[in-house]
Write a protein that holds these residues in place. Structure first.
Motif, PDB file in Angstrom:
ATOM      1  N   ALA A 458       0.833  -1.204   0.000  1.00 14.91           N
ATOM      2  CA  ALA A 458       0.000   0.000   0.000  1.00 14.91           C
ATOM      3  C   ALA A 458       0.867   1.253   0.000  1.00 14.91           C
ATOM      4  CB  ALA A 458      -0.912   0.000   1.221  1.00 14.91           C
ATOM      5  N   ALA A 459       1.958   1.247   0.793  1.00 15.33           N
ATOM      6  CA  ALA A 459       2.857   2.398   0.819  1.00 15.33           C
ATOM      7  C   ALA A 459       3.530   2.602  -0.526  1.00 15.33           C
ATOM      8  CB  ALA A 459       3.899   2.212   1.920  1.00 15.33           C
ATOM      9  N   ALA A 460       3.958   1.509  -1.161  1.00 17.81           N
ATOM     10  CA  ALA A 460       4.611   1.609  -2.465  1.00 17.81           C
ATOM     11  C   ALA A 460       3.641   2.116  -3.525  1.00 17.81           C
ATOM     12  CB  ALA A 460       5.170   0.243  -2.864  1.00 17.81           C
ATOM     13  N   ASN A 461       2.407   1.617  -3.512  1.00 16.22           N
ATOM     14  CA  ASN A 461       1.395   2.086  -4.464  1.00 16.22           C
ATOM     15  C   ASN A 461       1.155   3.577  -4.312  1.00 16.22           C
ATOM     16  OD1 ASN A 461       0.711  -0.100  -6.043  1.00 16.22           O
ATOM     17  ND2 ASN A 461      -0.799  -0.890  -4.579  1.00 16.22           N
ATOM     18  N   SER A 462       1.076   4.038  -3.072  1.00 16.72           N
ATOM     19  CA  SER A 462       0.799   5.450  -2.829  1.00 16.72           C
ATOM     20  C   SER A 462       1.934   6.337  -3.325  1.00 16.72           C
ATOM     21  CB  SER A 462       0.583   5.682  -1.328  1.00 16.72           C
ATOM     22  OG  SER A 462      -0.516   4.929  -0.856  1.00 16.72           O
ATOM     23  N   ARG A 463       3.186   5.860  -3.146  1.00 19.45           N
ATOM     24  CA  ARG A 463       4.330   6.660  -3.602  1.00 19.45           C
ATOM     25  C   ARG A 463       4.388   6.737  -5.118  1.00 19.45           C
ATOM     26  NH1 ARG A 463       6.980   3.601   0.208  1.00 19.45           N
ATOM     27  NH2 ARG A 463       8.010   2.389  -1.423  1.00 19.45           N
ATOM     28  N   THR A 464       4.047   5.672  -5.807  1.00 22.77           N
ATOM     29  CA  THR A 464       4.198   5.638  -7.271  1.00 22.77           C
ATOM     30  C   THR A 464       2.950   6.124  -8.015  1.00 22.77           C
ATOM     31  OG1 THR A 464       3.518   3.315  -7.259  1.00 22.77           O
ATOM     32  CG2 THR A 464       5.880   3.784  -7.216  1.00 22.77           C
ATOM     33  N   ASN A 465       1.870   6.402  -7.292  1.00 25.08           N
ATOM     34  CA  ASN A 465       0.647   6.907  -7.935  1.00 25.08           C
ATOM     35  C   ASN A 465       0.198   8.180  -7.214  1.00 25.08           C
ATOM     36  OD1 ASN A 465      -0.380   4.674  -9.975  1.00 25.08           O
ATOM     37  ND2 ASN A 465       0.373   3.598  -8.153  1.00 25.08           N
ATOM     38  N   ALA A 466       1.080   9.164  -7.242  1.00 23.44           N
ATOM     39  CA  ALA A 466       0.835  10.393  -6.479  1.00 23.44           C
ATOM     40  C   ALA A 466      -0.381  11.150  -6.984  1.00 23.44           C
ATOM     41  CB  ALA A 466       2.076  11.288  -6.534  1.00 23.44           C
ATOM     42  N   ARG A 467      -0.620  11.128  -8.298  1.00 25.05           N
ATOM     43  CA  ARG A 467      -1.762  11.869  -8.840  1.00 25.05           C
ATOM     44  C   ARG A 467      -3.074  11.251  -8.377  1.00 25.05           C
ATOM     45  NH1 ARG A 467      -0.481  15.737 -12.278  1.00 25.05           N
ATOM     46  NH2 ARG A 467       1.624  15.746 -13.145  1.00 25.05           N
ATOM     47  N   ARG A 468      -3.121   9.944  -8.397  1.00 27.25           N
ATOM     48  CA  ARG A 468      -4.325   9.266  -7.918  1.00 27.25           C
ATOM     49  C   ARG A 468      -4.526   9.556  -6.430  1.00 27.25           C
ATOM     50  NH1 ARG A 468      -3.889   3.099  -8.678  1.00 27.25           N
ATOM     51  NH2 ARG A 468      -2.747   3.221  -6.696  1.00 27.25           N
ATOM     52  N   LEU A 469      -3.452   9.526  -5.684  1.00 26.05           N
ATOM     53  CA  LEU A 469      -3.523   9.817  -4.255  1.00 26.05           C
ATOM     54  C   LEU A 469      -3.964  11.260  -4.017  1.00 26.05           C
ATOM     55  CD1 LEU A 469      -2.938   8.705  -1.401  1.00 26.05           C
ATOM     56  CD2 LEU A 469      -0.617   9.622  -1.638  1.00 26.05           C
ATOM     57  N   ALA A 470      -3.452  12.188  -4.808  1.00 26.55           N
ATOM     58  CA  ALA A 470      -3.812  13.601  -4.654  1.00 26.55           C
ATOM     59  C   ALA A 470      -5.297  13.822  -4.918  1.00 26.55           C
ATOM     60  CB  ALA A 470      -2.976  14.457  -5.599  1.00 26.55           C
ATOM     61  N   SER A 471      -5.841  13.126  -5.903  1.00 30.78           N
ATOM     62  CA  SER A 471      -7.261  13.264  -6.211  1.00 30.78           C
ATOM     63  C   SER A 471      -8.127  12.837  -5.043  1.00 30.78           C
ATOM     64  CB  SER A 471      -7.617  12.424  -7.444  1.00 30.78           C
ATOM     65  OG  SER A 471      -6.897  12.863  -8.574  1.00 30.78           O
TER      66      SER A 471
END
Length: 809
Positions: A458-471
């Motif tokens: 989950a941490a790795a996904n969040s770091r590599t998909n910053a735009r999705r996380l920002a949305s």
């Protein structure tokens, strides 16, 4: 390749993105249309002419206090009714088309059976009341309902308690005096409420109005038609201020938030199709065709979403207006004004937002080379935007400057400066979203790395998909920041107010008028002072005045006019005098220290203010004190206030010593704790507007956050399916999804809290001299709700996606 066909295919095969965008646009249209309808209602608000229905032309005083000059000129509604000089009646009667000019005087009195409304008898010429028995009143006489002609009746007026002979009776409720006696007894001698002008035969209303205006020479405002309702109910001006404030000021913020959130959702929906656009570019689709496709999809969704959103928006505006009526902020006769203007404006705003955000989101995908598009669709682009980043950094710098400015100011100046903090920081979060998300993922992801495989993934996904996380983070930050500022602003003021009341009320008993009564009897203070065991007694006339505020504007301040000596006042109230010495001599005034700082006055200076009826005054400041928020911001002699209010009775009687049994003949008796509790209820009612605005903004942003999270999970079906194919169990995948949702929720809560504190700390220091008070249970409820919504929003769609063992979208 036809863009229309591509658009229809996208709606068919990617329904989650379409539904998410549709929901965001519906909510945006609802918010914008509701605020627009309230704004239009405030602009067009009117009430029936009431008692002036029989007078085609009515002259009345301007009910607004004007200040400033030129472009800076503005006005504020006066706290009470502004009145006219009684000498203007004779001038109005000189208008060529006037048959007669009649003064109108209305004031409250107390009779044998309870409160009554008193008038001057000549006003019956336009109100239509008729005698049922007896004759018109003479000196020392009254016409009274529910009485017998020839009997005597005792009435308590602002001028004192007197006995009158009943000369006649009417069917209408009330009491009527001769004109001179009504003006004398009203509490504001020499002043009248309005002048009703009746025309000669054949004279039109327009002609008579022009003639009366000329005769009065600008010393009064002339009202005809529906405008007479403003004279009948002077609170209409204040109600208009409330409605336009909600529809304009709050509506502006709500519109920005709604459009901002909707744009983010559309950008997410377009960004999720980066691979699709890359493939289209690879097979020869031109940039123009891709942009036309996105525009067509927007046109398929936005108009319908806007039309549907206007329905709940209209219902929300109607409910909001009903609530304002129930709380007395708006007259009952004000109707909701619904026209095409706010509905079309909301539709246009939604459509423009959808088109612009879709175009900007697809701009790069439609212009870059096909090979580069495929590469960037597979791995998120890490480059910093050369437009968004400088603007975001500028917003951060602006927010820091506003916070520092607010910290150096006091009173309303600090509050106004602090409001810019939350807006600028929210703008910065939106513009710097990917960078902020990447930083949050790195920070909050650290503890996840040691919490198992699912948490680490989950941490790795969040770091590599910053735009999705920002949305996903942005609407949560919106919900937390705006709701916290609006709600905790009130809790902070309420906390300080209650604290000041606890420390400042030293009276043993507080007497208020019986329910429905206009006030305490004029001799109540004298009678209380003669009661056994009472060592001090003062009467308080509670009202409001207008004082200089930020930028030279006039602002309302609570005021108490004191009957009694300064020594007796000090025995029942500890105002916490900071400078000077308390005095109740006419022409002198004591003010709250924060108010004095805002108005830039010191002991010995003249405070230029407006009394409740708008009369200009400049009393000399003799003291400043620290407990104005809990007691009263302005303290002066009752004699300086009594002639400028509609009800010139004392509102409360405070005593030191005495017993409840001995004082109950004067009114309703409360002890110190009972009075504080009652005041807390009043403050809760005043906080309703803030709480409602927090619910509207916070609720909208929370729904937008859920909508975004659902969209992101549904778009990851291929990814979730891949994890299942390589050996991950459903429980592991669900655990990963929940860890991601928890990271998003905690990041949003932390950022929203930081923005709220950056706003509240300088604001409350300026308003109260203390830091914000944040009730732990309320804050915990906010945070817990966000976490629960986030987990629910990802769990349900993730379970649905994992039911199918496939890699297909």
């Amino acid at each position: 390749m036809r863009p229309n066909g591509l658009a229809r295919a996208a709606l068919r095969f990617r329904p989650s993105a379409f539904v998410g965008t549709f929901v965001a646009l519906v909510m945006a249209a609802a918010i914008v249309s509701a605020c627009g309808i309230l704004l239009e209602t405030g602009v067009r608000a009117e009430v029936p002419p009431g008692r002036y229905a029989g007078a085609p032309v009515v002259a009345a005083a301007d009910q607004r206090a004007h200040y400033g000059k030129g472009d800076s000129a503005d006005s504020e509604p006066v706290p009470d009714r502004a009145r006219l000089d009684a000498a203007l009646v004779a001038k109005a009667a000189t208008a060529p088309g006037a048959r007669t000019a009649v003064p109108d005087v209305t004031f409250p009195v107390t009779g044998p059976h309870g409160p009554l409304t008193a008038h001057n008898w000549s006003a019956t010429a336009f109100t239509g009341e008729r005698l049922t028995a007896g004759r018109a009143p003479g000196p020392g006489e009254v016409v009274l309902s529910r009485a017998e002609a020839g009997t005597r009746v005792t009435l308590t007026t602002p001028d004192g308690t007197h006995t009158y002979r009943v000369s006649g009776t009417t069917a209408a409720p009330g009491v009527w005096f001769t004109d001179p006696e009504a003006v004398r007894l009203s509490g504001h001698p020499g002043r009248i409420d309005a002048i009703a002008v009746l025309p000669k035969p054949g004279v039109t209303t327009g002609t008579l109005a022009a003639q009366v205006a000329h005769a009065l020479g600008g010393q009064a405002e002339i009202h005809t038609g529906d405008g007479r309702g403003t004279v009948a109910d002077p609170t209409l001006d204040e109600a208009k201020e409330v409605l336009t404030g909600i529809g304009g000021s709050f509506g502006g913020i709500a519109t920005v938030v709604a459009m901002f959130t909707a744009a983010g959702t559309i950008a997410l929906a377009v960004g999720q199709r980066a691979r699709e656009f890359a493939l289209l570019r690879a097979i020869g689709t031109t940039p123009r065709q891709i942009r036309r496709t996105i525009a067509t999809e927007t046109l398929l969704a936005a108009p319908l979403a806007a039309a549907l959103g206007c329905l709940p928006g209209t219902a929300l505006a109607a409910w909001w207006l009903d609530q304002l009526r129930d709380r007395g902020a708006v007259p009952e006769q004000v109707d909701l004004a619904v026209s095409w203007i706010p509905l079309v404006s909301a539709t246009g705003a939604v459509l423009l937002t959808a088109l612009l955000s879709g175009y900007l989101a697809a701009h790069r995908s439609s212009r870059i080379k096909p090979g580069q598009a495929l590469s960037e669709a597979s791995v998120e682009r890490l480059r910093v935007g050369w437009i968004r980043t400088p603007l975001g950094l500028a917003a951060v710098a602006g927010g820091c400057v506003c916070a520092a400015l607010a910290a150096s100011l006091t009173g309303e100046d600090a509050a106004n400066a602090a409001l810019g903090v939350v807006v600028l920081f929210m703008l910065a979060v939106g513009l710097l979203g990917p960078l902020v998300a990447r930083a949050c993922a790195a920070l909050f992801g650290l503890p996840l790395r040691g919490a198992g495989a699912s948490a680490a993934l989950a941490a790795a996904n969040s770091r590599t998909n910053a735009r999705r996380l920002a949305s996903a983070i942005t609407p949560i930050v919106l919900a937390m920041a705006f709701s916290s500022v609006l709600v905790f602003l009130h809790t902070s003021e309420d906390h300080v107010t209650a604290q000041q009341q606890r420390d400042g009320i030293t009276a043993d008993h507080i007497v208020t008028a019986p329910d429905g009564g206009p006030g305490l009897a004029p001799d109540a203070v004298r009678r209380a002072a003669g009661t056994p065991e009472v060592t001090a007694a003062v009467g308080l006339l509670k009202t409001s005045v207008l004082v200089p505020g930020a930028g030279g504007a006039l602002e309302a301040a609570t005021a108490q006019g004191v009957t009694g000596s300064a020594r007796d006042l000090a025995a029942v109230q500890d105002l916490d005098v900071r400078t000077g010495r308390l005095s109740l001599t006419q022409g002198e005034i004591a003010v709250d220290a924060s108010l004095a700082d805002t108005a830039d006055v010191r002991v010995g200076d003249r405070l230029h203010l407006r009394l409740p009826d708008g009369t200009k005054a400049a009393p000399r400041v003799v003291a400043t004190y620290g407990r104005g928020l809990g007691l009263a911001q302005v303290t002066l002699s009752r004699a300086d206030l009594a002639g400028h209010v509609t009800s010139a009775y004392d509102t409360e009687l405070w005593t030191k010593g005495g017993t409840t049994a001995a004082l109950k003949t004067l009114g309703t008796v409360q002890d110190r704790s009972g009075y504080t509790t009652a005041q807390s209820v009043d403050r809760e009612l005043n906080a309703w507007a803030n709480n409602l605005m927090a619910a509207v903004l916070g609720g909208f942003a929370a729904v937008a956050a859920v909508n975004t999270l659902v969209m992101t999970v549904l778009d990851r079906r291929r990814e979730l399916g891949t994890l299942r194919l390589i050996g991950s169990t459903r429980r592991q995948v669900m655990r990963m999804i929940r860890w991601e949702a928890l990271l998003v929720a905690l990041a949003g809560i932390a950022l929203g809290t930081a923005i709220a504190l950056a706003t509240l700390v300088p604001m409350m220091n300026g308003l109260t001299g203390q830091g914000p008070y944040i009730p732990p249970l309320t804050y915990g409820a906010f945070a817990g709700t966000i976490v629960a919504l986030g987990l629910t929003a990802v769990t349900l769609p993730a379970k649905a996606a994992l039911r199918r063992e496939t890699l297909d979208e």
